[in-house]
Scaffold this active site. Structure first.
Site, PDB file in Angstrom:
ATOM      1  N   LEU A  23     100.337  69.251  48.200  1.00 64.07           N
ATOM      2  CA  LEU A  23     101.000  68.119  47.556  1.00 64.07           C
ATOM      3  C   LEU A  23     101.436  67.053  48.569  1.00 64.07           C
ATOM      4  O   LEU A  23     102.166  67.336  49.522  1.00 64.07           O
ATOM      5  CB  LEU A  23     102.234  68.620  46.778  1.00 64.07           C
ATOM      6  CG  LEU A  23     103.044  67.531  46.061  1.00 64.07           C
ATOM      7  CD1 LEU A  23     102.220  66.860  44.975  1.00 64.07           C
ATOM      8  CD2 LEU A  23     104.331  68.098  45.515  1.00 64.07           C
ATOM      9  N   ASP A  24     101.008  65.805  48.343  1.00 62.60           N
ATOM     10  CA  ASP A  24     101.434  64.656  49.155  1.00 62.60           C
ATOM     11  C   ASP A  24     101.186  64.857  50.647  1.00 62.60           C
ATOM     12  O   ASP A  24     101.936  64.353  51.485  1.00 62.60           O
ATOM     13  CB  ASP A  24     102.930  64.357  48.925  1.00 62.60           C
ATOM     14  CG  ASP A  24     103.212  63.962  47.496  1.00 62.60           C
ATOM     15  OD1 ASP A  24     102.316  63.408  46.851  1.00 62.60           O
ATOM     16  OD2 ASP A  24     104.327  64.206  47.013  1.00 62.60           O
ATOM     17  N   ALA A  25     100.144  65.594  50.972  1.00 62.68           N
ATOM     18  CA  ALA A  25      99.883  65.873  52.383  1.00 62.68           C
ATOM     19  C   ALA A  25      98.463  65.502  52.802  1.00 62.68           C
ATOM     20  O   ALA A  25      98.029  65.827  53.889  1.00 62.68           O
ATOM     21  CB  ALA A  25     100.147  67.340  52.681  1.00 62.68           C
ATOM     22  N   GLY A  77     106.982  65.104  47.220  1.00 64.99           N
ATOM     23  CA  GLY A  77     107.364  65.662  45.939  1.00 64.99           C
ATOM     24  C   GLY A  77     108.118  64.702  45.052  1.00 64.99           C
ATOM     25  O   GLY A  77     107.916  63.494  45.133  1.00 64.99           O
TER      26      GLY A  77
END
Lengths: 302, 302, 302, 302
Positions: free
Chosen positions: D245-247, D219
């Site tokens: 998100l960001d995964a 994040g």
């Protein structure tokens, strides 16, 4: 030995030893001047001074190395001199250490079934690369799987205490007794959580090694967590123990590359290699007075 | 910019700048004390002191960083204060530098057909990461193969001098005129050998980059030499120029892994990458007063 | 162990082992096709094929890993199959090795007073990380200074032969007898030069560790040479022994940073650390058939 | 260029190009044999085959490099041949690429106010080190703060589209139009989250650079998060974009050491340096067909 070879101005017969001093006080002009004047006035010779003043803060931190002749500047006078400076600058922290004269730090190592860190520390200790006295080893496993460890401990007269995990922290009371006169504790992959009450009672520093790259992968089985996350670098983290699990101030971190060819097993092996180095480095830095607590939950490593 | 943000004790309106001081004198007790007292007495605040006393030698070397308010401690008084200390300790070397107040170091870059180092230095200079003024670029090639270089130089008003190699060192005389008021010279893969007479006339430091891991592979085509030798690591070396070819005091060395898959061409490419980093690092260290001559043919890099 | 866990297509009861094959022949189309067809026709499964064809040369080098079931493809048939391929392509070299079935490589370690490499090899050997059998240790020193070494050797039944350097290479004759049925020799800081006659008589590979970054610092006391040269990186080099001193094909090189703070003693210590890693890595690569002679005086390390 | 210099057996006049093939299918015996037979039967010559079969899985992944003469093995026949193999082995994935013959990958770069990654990609692209065609640059900032960027784009005829973030994903519709015929997208510090609907509509790969060491610090403002956590190493992560998100699957990670002397500002600067390298490396690997999706949320990087 090498230390004594450092040149001095007082001629060939003098004996010169290394002193280390760390200092933390409010920042004002002239602290280094007073420190070095104090050392020089006693015939001491500064080797290095490392100063750190955080941005926008009125905080002064320093670490100094100096050589001096203890026949001219006796050990207790060194202490008194620095206590005076400490008062002069309202220091929060002022520690002086003379490795060749002071007793070695006394530690207890707490271990568990995974013995690689314990074995590595014992090996480094035997080689003279870990400047500590090991009072005893405490484990929650009956006997180390590796019989070399027991034989090594017996040969060096280091007791091995088996303290199984028990209800109501009964073992913690026993641990407290065993660690009473230590300077700090080392958790060498000790897989138990020490209670807040224990931390409070002990009151001194405890260094832990976590087999993950904190703050990722806290808690249990970090290698599995990392493996499942598909990371391309794994890490190990040595840190001070606080009440919050795996969240104390970080002292040292190391990483190594992994790929899809790595299995969970090779993650664990690579991690173990990192853990050994990372923990030994943290202990070494700590003993050389390089590690200071800093801000709320950080360290400063000179 | 960042420097001015460093905290001072004199309040918000003060302006605080960074000073750097290097010192080389016979080793006696109390040098750091006197240095720091001098700085403190003028309201300056020490950031770091790095001291080096070689084993079994009575030689003292130091490099100090301090912040001070030039309205309270004017630049010329700083100089005078350190000159007094220099006399007090019979110093062989005492240099003080205040990057925010002093003129930037003035340099000339000598280059040749291989322009990667020149281009890299110009790029870093434009980004503000090379704290020097470039008086001009001298090359023994008519025009750089890369037209970007000429356009870049024109845009920034840096003259480009074409001085072909000629009989009887005629070009050296012209170079001497062009570099007259520089602080030091940089040979960015300048493939000509400067004569002993030139070195003597110029009299100041000249930093060269050699595309080999000295003392291996001196002289011409070191990449080819390394390739033929079947080495597994190639290197680059930045060093001071002396009369003996590629044998001056080494400032910085870097290496990179090669394998049987590397061709002579990829040796050259990898080497160029090393050369750029190695030369830029040497210049940066030099400008920050980190590099001191040491013993007969070595450097000391704080 | 890990090898046997590798998946096979023949179901749970099958036993699958790893095979390694290296090949050197003139380059023509279809070599990999023939190799992999041969393996597949026997139910083997390729893990990796690494091919190297030097630029502008008609030379083909490859190293393949494959798993197979020896009950379906018996060990001697494997050999016969590859011999046929070898003839088909007029191969200069074709070696196949099945670590789980073949006898371990038999080696002799030659050492001298500096025992760090010997100790490291013994330690790695005990941990199972050096896949060799050690026939004996030969030294030109009566007893190792470190009594652990002798105790270790006794415990593991490895003879220790003291062969003092003598006139007329008398000891070389004795060494020749002792190494007769070895696969290769390891010089673990053996400070004697083996004669050309010895090399010829032995006729197999000899791996040496040189405590300097070759081709710099050949011959005696390379650490002192490096110290005096003021280098910023020191190195170690493992290489094959040839008649020319310290000039045989390089297998592996490693470096570490040094500074003015390093003494000759710390140069030596850092070098010893490099030597251990560098020698062990070279032996490991050699045993895994990764190292091939290449061109006149180079190696190719897959 | 270098590719064409690779030796071939068909004589001096032939033109030889590099082909890359990746394959993913159920694991059976003989896949490499069939692949290499196919290549050899067309006069192609294998350079390397990298095979990966996960432990305890019946999955086969390979990446092969081979050189061939397209006058003998026309590009479309190459495709047909591999399609046949693909059917033979019920492959889930079979991609062949001939960089010298195939159109370059077409990409769009999405950027924002922090331009370091955009600038770095453009620079590498101009140097020929990023084998892609850049259709356009899309930003949610009116004009890049760095006027060089606009001038660069104009000089090279690359459109710059300003698409401000807007209510109801109106800009996403415009982006979708602009990226219609691209091969993949690059988010070069594009600070907007692309909706699940967008990802679905686009349907191709999107590579993002995250300025933190995932899975830590997902994040916003990961540098601040890392700074506050007191880590001793900071990192950057390039990964595929997924709905979470960001995964998404991690492609590449890099780290750099930080200390108490680092400020939040220097954390950001060091991170930017990592981000540039990490993103460029991921794109390069992707274009060379080295990156394959693997298991649920991982990558396999040959």
């Amino acid at each position: 030995m090498a230390r004594r070879a450092i040149s001095t101005v007082t001629g060939g017969t003098a004996r010169s030893v290394l002193g280390i001093h760390v200092f933390h006080c409010p920042d004002v002009v002239g602290i280094v001047a007073k420190l070095s004047e104090c050392i020089a006035s006693r015939g001491g010779n500064i080797r290095s001074v490392d100063v750190f003043v955080p941005e926008n803060k009125q905080d002064f931190y320093s670490r100094s190395e100096f050589v001096f002749d203890p026949t001219h500047w006796p050990r207790d006078v060194v202490d008194n001199d620095f206590i005076k400076l400490s008062k002069l600058f309202s220091a929060e922290k002022s520690i002086v250490r003379v490795p060749d004269l002071d007793p070695k730090y006394k530690i207890v190592i707490l271990a568990s079934k995974q013995e690689h860190c314990l074995v590595d520390l014992l090996y480094k200790w035997q080689e003279g690369r870990l400047p500590v006295d090991i009072s005893c080893v405490i484990s929650n496993h009956h006997r180390p799987p590796n019989t070399h460890v027991i034989r090594f401990l017996e040969r060096h007269g280091i007791p091995y205490h088996y303290l199984p995990t028990s209800v109501g922290n009964k073992s913690e009371a026993e641990i407290l007794e065993l660690v009473e006169d230590t300077d700090f504790l080392v958790l060498a992959r000790y897989m138990q959580i020490l209670s807040g009450r224990f931390l409070e009672s002990y009151g001194k520093d405890i260094i832990n090694i976590h087999h993950g790259f904190l703050p990722s992968f806290k808690g249990g089985n970090p290698s599995k967590q990392a493996f499942d996350a598909g990371v391309k670098l794994i890490g190990a983290t040595s840190h001070f123990v606080t009440q919050e699990l795996d969240a104390g101030p970080i002292i040292e971190q190391m990483v190594e590359r992994v790929s899809h060819r790595d299995t969970l097993q090779s993650f664990v092996q690579k991690s173990e290699n990192l853990e050994k180095q990372c923990l030994a480095q943290a202990i070494k830095s700590y003993c050389e007075l390089r590690v200071l607590p800093y801000q709320e939950n950080k360290t400063l490593v000179f």
